[in-house]
Design a protein around this motif. Sequence first.
Motif, PDB file in Angstrom:
ATOM      1  N   ARG A  84      -4.441   4.399  -7.626  1.00 24.97           N
ATOM      2  CA  ARG A  84      -3.473   4.963  -8.556  1.00 24.97           C
ATOM      3  C   ARG A  84      -2.517   3.877  -9.050  1.00 24.97           C
ATOM      4  O   ARG A  84      -2.293   2.908  -8.367  1.00 24.97           O
TER       5      ARG A  84
ATOM      6  N   ARG B  45       1.958   1.711  -3.504  1.00 24.64           N
ATOM      7  CA  ARG B  45       0.842   2.265  -4.283  1.00 24.64           C
ATOM      8  C   ARG B  45       0.775   3.783  -4.105  1.00 24.64           C
ATOM      9  O   ARG B  45       0.601   4.526  -5.053  1.00 24.64           O
ATOM     10  N   ASP B  46       0.970   4.252  -2.861  1.00 28.19           N
ATOM     11  CA  ASP B  46       0.857   5.687  -2.577  1.00 28.19           C
ATOM     12  C   ASP B  46       2.105   6.464  -2.994  1.00 28.19           C
ATOM     13  O   ASP B  46       1.994   7.576  -3.496  1.00 28.19           O
ATOM     14  N   SER B  47       3.280   5.932  -2.745  1.00 27.74           N
ATOM     15  CA  SER B  47       4.504   6.651  -3.097  1.00 27.74           C
ATOM     16  C   SER B  47       5.696   5.705  -3.234  1.00 27.74           C
ATOM     17  O   SER B  47       6.403   5.438  -2.264  1.00 27.74           O
TER      18      SER B  47
ATOM     19  N   ARG C 175       9.117   7.248  -2.061  1.00 19.71           N
ATOM     20  CA  ARG C 175       9.343   7.244  -0.625  1.00 19.71           C
ATOM     21  C   ARG C 175       9.732   5.840  -0.144  1.00 19.71           C
ATOM     22  O   ARG C 175      10.613   5.682   0.683  1.00 19.71           O
TER      23      ARG C 175
ATOM     24  N   GLN D 251       0.831  -1.200   0.000  1.00 19.59           N
ATOM     25  CA  GLN D 251       0.000   0.000   0.000  1.00 19.59           C
ATOM     26  C   GLN D 251       0.866   1.250   0.000  1.00 19.59           C
ATOM     27  O   GLN D 251       0.527   2.263  -0.615  1.00 19.59           O
ATOM     28  N   GLY D 252       2.004   1.164   0.678  1.00 17.76           N
ATOM     29  CA  GLY D 252       2.953   2.276   0.656  1.00 17.76           C
ATOM     30  C   GLY D 252       3.472   2.512  -0.760  1.00 17.76           C
ATOM     31  O   GLY D 252       3.552   3.650  -1.223  1.00 17.76           O
TER      32      GLY D 252
END
Lengths: 260, 362
Positions: B362, B195-197, B200, B192-193
């Motif tokens: 996204r 997926r978001d960035s 990072r 999920q991390g």
Amino acid sequence: MAARRRDPAHAGRILSTRALTRHFGGVHAVSDVDLDVGTGERVSVIGPNGAGKSTLFNLVAGEFRPSGGRVEMFGADMTRASIQQRAHRGLARTFQTSKLFTSMTVADNLYLALCGRPGSVRRLRDARRDHERIGRARGLAERAGLGAEFGVEVGELSHGQQRQLELAMALAAQPALLMLDEPAAGLSPSERGQLTTVLRELSAGVTLLLIEHDMDIALVIGERVVVMSDGAKVLEGSPSEIRSSELVRRIYLGGTLDVR
Amino acid sequence: MTWARANVRILVAILIVIALVAFPFVVPRPQFWVVSVGIRSLWLGIVALSLIWLSRYTGMLSLGQMTFWAVAGYGVAIMSTQNGVPYSISIPVAIALATVVGALVGLIAVRTQGVYFLMLTLATSQLAFYLVLNAASVTRGYVGIGNIDRPEFLGLSMSDRNVFYFVALALAAAVSALAWYATRTPFGLALQGIRDSPERMRALGYNVYLHRVAAFTFASFIAAVSGALALFYHGRITPGAIDLIRSIDVLIVSVLGGIHSLAGAFIGALGLTTLQNFAQEGYIQVRRITLTGVVFVAVLLFFRGGIVDLPNQLREYRRSASRQWARFRSRKHDGRTDRPSGADVSDSAGGADGRDRQQLPR
Ligand SMILES: Nc1ncnc2c1ncn2[C@@H]1O[C@H](COP(=O)(O)OP(=O)(O)OP(=O)(O)O)[C@@H](O)[C@H]1O
Ligand SMILES: [Mg+2]
């Protein structure tokens, strides 16, 4: 402050760049930069917009490949090392524009920041039972002033809170070398004060490389200041030297300068 | 969550379990309801689960899930029917093989993103289709492999429709639990991390590429379980079972049920099979594909969260309708042009809940 100053030659270098260069098409974003940072040193990097500060960071962090030159870190040549390898060796950085896990909670953001390096993490067990790391995440959140927002989705936080979280996530892995790209951008005066306190209280072993437009922060936190302009390192000195420098004044007044 | 709401949730869960268990004993025309609707929804739901899981937690929308379904189905069929391998070996081996194929496809596919990933995975399932069509010496081409005996175990035979139903139900529950559990592990959180960035995550020291490959592999394992199950459902396997329409069906099921929720997979599957069965039986005089298409477009236009999100969406619609009504009335009464009040503005943003569910991955 003066008591904390270390001589890079004696303390041992944690980072050196040699003739580090990066072009984007015809733009010389970074050219021929030699930078030495001693272990435990606090160095500020300043310079006008487009000077190449963020590009320099991205070269050191492995985000960009250099067009030329070398990066030595942690006593090894890391010019070609991957981003992860650098992170595993003890590099942590923040981004100029926050890059957070916006659809996840503060807790999960910090939890992920704690699990980045390989080691004792058991990747296939229920993370909610990992009380030890959850406890550490909570501690980090509280120190960042986000204790009450621990279970809140990051997308719902204010800009200032998101910047605090960025910093907390970089600190989570207890890095040896911490690189912060404009941590104060967009913060209110009181938030800036808080940030300055956090940076002052960093443990002595942490080496800090700080890009900051806010001179109050850059010159108070930095024991040494590096000035960049048009991709080049044009000056390096103590905060008082920088404060009284005619060259710096000219750069910031926007005059084109001819250093060479 | 308050006490009362927690209790309601538990109650609803218990009712759902009771309904699922009682289902084959209470419905009329069991061949239709238990087999054509019930069991079909379960295996179709499992493939859709693999799509939704991947999309929801990694942001990768795959149209290639039928590839791994096909490898597992053909694997069991070829090993057991043509070479006499017992099911106790052929089923796990075929599922493992499909998972390995998933890993290999993943090694390439996860390097792409967005529409390229979509096209690449779609191309993979098309490739699988033409491969089984052309490798006629092992797959028997167009004719496919038939006469698949249903497995027997513990003195029970899956030829009994109730036994088959409960096996399918147990498998669906097991893979759903596994998929849900995976999202709670450090591995699942890392997905999920990413997926978001992804930037990072790399900066934190994660190997983004390997995480994506692992996620893709896990999703192909889920699709493979469905493939083995569906083989025994049909009693045969043909290239027609993995043509373009079937891949699209999986996407329709996911969107219909609600692509942001794992439960949406089974609800969407139930919706589609019911729809298609009624169309086939002639209750609704439209061609099957046309009907599915119409429903799909309607969901995209009006209920983007799918059936799972229907209560939320209806509440949202009702709220905005009463807002319009109030505005209309106030205009009529005091004749002033109205500005949105503070409450109005915060209201139109919707609850945190509703907004989250409407976000596309996204
Ligand atoms: N990815 C990129 N592609 C093309 N050009 C780039 C890229 N990144 C930076 N540049 C260019 O390189 C130069 C240096 O940019 P950089 O972001 O390093 O400046 P900076 O000193 O960080 O500025 P600021 O204070 O505005 O953040 C600029 O001219 C910029 O347009
Ligand atoms: Mg910058």
